[in-house]
Design a protein around this motif. Sequence first.
Motif, PDB file in Angstrom:
ATOM      1  N   SER A 105       1.045  -1.158  -0.059  1.00 20.95           N
ATOM      2  CA  SER A 105      -0.229  -0.311   0.000  1.00 20.95           C
ATOM      3  C   SER A 105       0.857   1.073   0.362  1.00 20.95           C
ATOM      4  O   SER A 105       2.161   1.812  -0.370  1.00 20.95           O
ATOM      5  CB  SER A 105      -0.878  -0.219   1.625  1.00 20.95           C
ATOM      6  OG  SER A 105      -2.068   0.850   1.162  1.00 20.95           O
ATOM      7  N   ALA A 164      -3.357   5.274   3.720  1.00 22.26           N
ATOM      8  CA  ALA A 164      -3.355   4.932   4.484  1.00 22.26           C
ATOM      9  C   ALA A 164      -4.128   5.774   4.736  1.00 22.26           C
ATOM     10  O   ALA A 164      -4.912   5.700   6.092  1.00 22.26           O
ATOM     11  CB  ALA A 164      -2.033   4.841   4.627  1.00 22.26           C
ATOM     12  N   HIS A 222      -7.869   4.881   4.466  1.00 17.59           N
ATOM     13  CA  HIS A 222      -8.568   3.735   5.453  1.00 17.59           C
ATOM     14  C   HIS A 222      -8.430   4.276   6.768  1.00 17.59           C
ATOM     15  O   HIS A 222      -8.900   3.546   7.641  1.00 17.59           O
ATOM     16  CB  HIS A 222      -7.212   2.832   4.793  1.00 17.59           C
ATOM     17  CG  HIS A 222      -7.463   2.335   3.662  1.00 17.59           C
ATOM     18  ND1 HIS A 222      -6.369   1.700   3.095  1.00 17.59           N
ATOM     19  CD2 HIS A 222      -8.285   2.252   2.877  1.00 17.59           C
ATOM     20  CE1 HIS A 222      -6.556   1.214   2.575  1.00 17.59           C
ATOM     21  NE2 HIS A 222      -7.411   1.352   2.086  1.00 17.59           N
ATOM     22  N   GLU A 240      -1.308   1.161   8.591  1.00 19.26           N
ATOM     23  CA  GLU A 240      -1.328   0.612   7.494  1.00 19.26           C
ATOM     24  C   GLU A 240      -0.612  -0.952   6.600  1.00 19.26           C
ATOM     25  O   GLU A 240      -1.561  -1.709   6.513  1.00 19.26           O
ATOM     26  CB  GLU A 240      -1.412   1.122   6.125  1.00 19.26           C
ATOM     27  CG  GLU A 240      -1.444   1.130   4.518  1.00 19.26           C
ATOM     28  CD  GLU A 240      -3.464   0.781   4.681  1.00 19.26           C
ATOM     29  OE1 GLU A 240      -3.014   1.264   3.413  1.00 19.26           O
ATOM     30  OE2 GLU A 240      -3.260   1.567   5.469  1.00 19.26           O
TER      31      GLU A 240
END
Length: 243
Positions: A103, A108, A111, A217
Amino acid sequence: MTALGILYPGHFAEDDYARIEQLLGSDIRVDLVRVEGAEDAHRVDAPREMGSPERLAASVEGLRLAGAETVVWAAPSGGFGYGWEGAQEQVRALAVAAGMLASSTSFAFVHAVRELGVRRVAVGAPYAQDSADLFADFLRAGGVEVAGVRAAGAGTPEEIAGWGEAETLALARAADASGAEAVVLPDIALHTAAHVPLLEESLGKPVLTANQVTVWEGLRLADRRVNAPELGALFTREPIVQV
């Protein structure tokens, strides 16, 4: 033991990761590999060169040798500068090259906002206005409402790395906007690992910072849940969201 791989450009706030690792506990390791020739520049023309698939792929061997289970590309502008679709392609290419879940710090933030259960955030960036606006557009593409964007227009990453608690708090306060449920500070050159509790107490709301969400993350990808209040509200919430 859970080993997290971080691809990091430059030498600006890398000591944040050692502090975060210490706060997470003895069964989590944060392995930092510098991406050679990359800098977290605050220019809109820099990200494509900085986050090119070839440059990232050349840096993942060190993480594999270290036994990393996940990898996060820790350069916000080197992710959001590609736009939403381009950043997704970048992460897919990184996952293939690394042979592990991947990722980036840009994703991040999206999310992490979802994890907190908030919808509207305020952005405080040391960047110039054009780069700060690009980041806000990226958040919007991820379904995040942006209540305001504060661009400090600071100079080089080296200068930002020299900021202390007072400067970081001033940026967060200046960024906070009416209706914002959280404040986002998207710069990995900014030392924040020691300041998140103070920032959140002062603003009365969650604060998300680049190095903090980057490690979170990596944990999310590894399906690890860690309670670490010293790293802010993000590390006191369960369950971790799924992609």
